[in-house]
Write a protein that holds these residues in place. Structure first.
Motif, short mmCIF file in Angstrom:
data_model
loop_
_atom_site.label_atom_id
_atom_site.label_comp_id
_atom_site.label_asym_id
_atom_site.label_seq_id
_atom_site.Cartn_x
_atom_site.Cartn_y
_atom_site.Cartn_z
N ASP A 132 60.78 50.25 15.01
CA ASP A 132 60.38 48.93 15.29
C ASP A 132 59.24 48.78 14.46
O ASP A 132 58.33 49.29 14.27
CB ASP A 132 60.12 48.93 16.88
N MET A 133 59.25 47.11 14.17
CA MET A 133 57.98 46.51 13.43
C MET A 133 57.71 45.41 14.37
O MET A 133 58.62 44.77 14.87
CB MET A 133 58.49 46.25 12.07
N SER A 134 56.37 45.28 14.62
CA SER A 134 55.79 44.20 15.02
C SER A 134 54.62 43.34 14.58
O SER A 134 53.80 44.01 14.08
CB SER A 134 55.39 44.23 16.58
N GLU A 135 54.57 42.12 14.22
CA GLU A 135 53.27 41.49 13.71
C GLU A 135 52.11 41.74 14.74
O GLU A 135 50.96 41.45 14.15
CB GLU A 135 53.74 40.08 13.63
N TYR A 136 52.23 42.09 15.72
CA TYR A 136 51.21 42.18 16.76
C TYR A 136 50.71 43.62 16.67
O TYR A 136 49.86 44.01 17.61
CB TYR A 136 51.22 41.73 18.11
N ALA A 137 51.32 44.77 16.15
CA ALA A 137 50.75 45.99 16.01
C ALA A 137 49.71 46.01 15.29
O ALA A 137 49.69 45.15 14.45
CB ALA A 137 51.92 46.97 15.79
N PRO A 138 48.64 46.93 15.73
CA PRO A 138 47.46 47.11 14.66
C PRO A 138 47.81 47.31 13.25
O PRO A 138 48.65 47.86 12.82
CB PRO A 138 46.77 48.19 15.32
N SER A 139 46.90 46.65 12.22
CA SER A 139 47.30 46.67 10.69
C SER A 139 46.19 46.93 10.23
O SER A 139 46.29 46.89 8.96
CB SER A 139 48.23 45.32 10.44
N THR A 140 45.00 47.15 10.84
CA THR A 140 43.67 47.43 10.19
C THR A 140 43.56 48.71 9.58
O THR A 140 43.32 49.84 10.43
CB THR A 140 42.36 47.09 10.88
N LEU A 141 43.73 49.08 8.48
CA LEU A 141 43.72 50.54 7.80
C LEU A 141 42.25 50.91 7.29
O LEU A 141 42.10 50.97 6.15
CB LEU A 141 44.76 50.44 6.45
#
Length: 205
Positions: A132-141
């Protein structure tokens, strides 16, 4: 949720009512998505990416093998960090920026870990599980940040009053020739069994 609409608001739907229903549906869906992932648990749902002794504690955090992403070996290890009894329902969840990296990962034989979905509408899979993919999952790498989760959704419980109140504000915005609409919905959610979740975090160093 509050909408303020101009009296000449353009619509591509069958009238004003359909437009309002469409906008409210969108507003509620993104708010709920964000709350179920990153909600604090204080007057809002407790999100899966929030460390809490009431939900998923840091004991279920699993390092990614990198400070700026995730390695193939650690993805495999994350799956096996989960008890096999949860596997039949387990799914992965990531932001698209993280999935971009994962999509390129290969095993020691040069085979991609990612398996695209079939023509029949099957989901893409990663190590045999839907993604699953969400724009609100964390994305700071960057170091020490949550970047994904492997989980059994049966153990994120949602309490929904199954009612919605909609109020039309005729006078409040009359001076600007606008109409206000407020919609209220009672809903809550939280993880109820932390061992059904493996939360992936980038290495601290």
């Amino acid at each position: 949720i509050t909408l303020v609409l101009s009296s000449n608001e353009p619509t591509s739907f069958n009238g004003f009512e359909s437009f309002v229903v469409s906008r409210l549906s969108y507003k509620f869906s993104v708010s709920v998505d964000k709350a179920f992932l990153t909600g604090s648990g204080v007057r809002q749902p407790l999100g899966m990416f929030v460390a809490s002794t009431s939900g998923i504690s840091t004991a279920r955090d699993f390092t990614s093998g990198s400070t700026t992403g995730i390695t193939a070996d650690r993805l495999i290890a994350a799956k096996y960090n989960q008890k096999a009894q949860y596997w039949p329902r387990c799914r992965w969840l990531f932001h698209r920026n993280v999935l971009l990296l994962i999509r390129q990962l290969k095993d020691s034989f040069g085979q991609y870990l990612w398996v695209p979905g079939g023509l029949g509408g099957e989901s893409d899979t990663l190590l045999g599980h839907p993604v699953d993919m969400s724009e609100y999952a964390p994305s700071t790498l960057t170091a020490g940040q949550y970047i994904g989760i492997f989980y059994d959704p049966a153990f994120y419980w949602i309490a929904d009053a199954d009612t919605m109140q909609v109020q039309r504000l005729v006078e409040l915005y009359a001076a600007s020739n606008e109409t206000g609409i407020i919609a209220r919905r009672e809903l809550d959610g939280m993880p109820v069994l932390e061992e059904a979740f493996t939360r992936i975090k980038t290495n601290d160093t």
